[in-house]
Scaffold this motif. Sequence first.
Motif: not given
Length: 334
Positions: A258-263, A275-286, A324-329
């Motif tokens: 899981t990841f969280a990224i904040e600016v 704020v964005a949160r999600g699962q798998d930094i490689y998969a969320v690139t898709a 939300p299955e891809h990215l929560m923002f």
Amino acid sequence: MGKNKGLVAVYGATGHTGAFVVAELLRRGLPVVAVGRDMSRIPAGVSARIATLDDATALDGAFADCSVVINCAGPFLDTASPIIEAALRVGSAYLDVTAEQASARSTFERYDEHARAKGLAIIPAAGFYGGLADLLASALVGQHTVDDMTVAIALDHWWSTKGTRTTGERNSVPRVVVTDGRLVPMTMPATKTAWTFDAPHGVQAMEEMPFSEIITIAHHLRVRNLRAYLNTSALDEVRAQATPQPMAVDKHGRSAQTFAIEVIVNDRAGARRAVARGQDIYAVTAPLVAEAAARMRQPSFARSGTLSLGEAFDAEDFLRSFGPEHLMFELRAA
């Protein structure tokens, strides 16, 4: 114009990230062609074309009927230029997913004039590193200058792929940050700090670790000072040779990471946070690059030149297009 041709090419489709991108494009019903050196592992039903980086004729033939070329093959210091140049020759737009600052910076500097002349968009660093932070920053910032901006990323694990390790070994270029409005070498040793994320990440020890988001943000936003941090535990894992590669735990092939990224920005309008949160930094690139490719194929898309994701599209609209299955923002006060 490349957008009228139809197909979306994925170079490096058999790699870890490339496989996610192909699957996401197919899920969206976009016509996909896989391009690379070895097509033996391409899923059934996906068209495949062989083209090596040193064969310009084969690259041109592979991309000739493609509206967009997505480059998922690192190290991008080696792959970006030959693929961009082929895309420009045949009239295809281009996206890549580099986390490498030097590659993104070179793309912005070298290909803008040529891409504008061709009426094509070239978007480097459109993945988790580079693209996502750029979108978050762009959703926060208007046309005025930002005094200070900080990007903070927390990963509960960093199970790195073979490609990540290869890129790390290849990339010896000193990292840069923004100080007084200029890209300058990061001061060493790296600054350390602490950051409080939402659960489940909570309080994290952090280390300054700028990736391609510094380049994408500085390319089009007026920021006086820009820094980026990653949690120390994730860095320890990616630096350890014994750390395993990511393992699929769900039907989408994602790892449990899981990841969280904040600016956070501070300017005359005050302090605020994206704020964005999600699962798998490689998969969320898709979904990030697939959404970009889908929009670039539309007749209404008229941008050209070298662009970041947040520059090419309405950043908040782009981010809110994901479920939300891809990215929560969310946007919030700091």
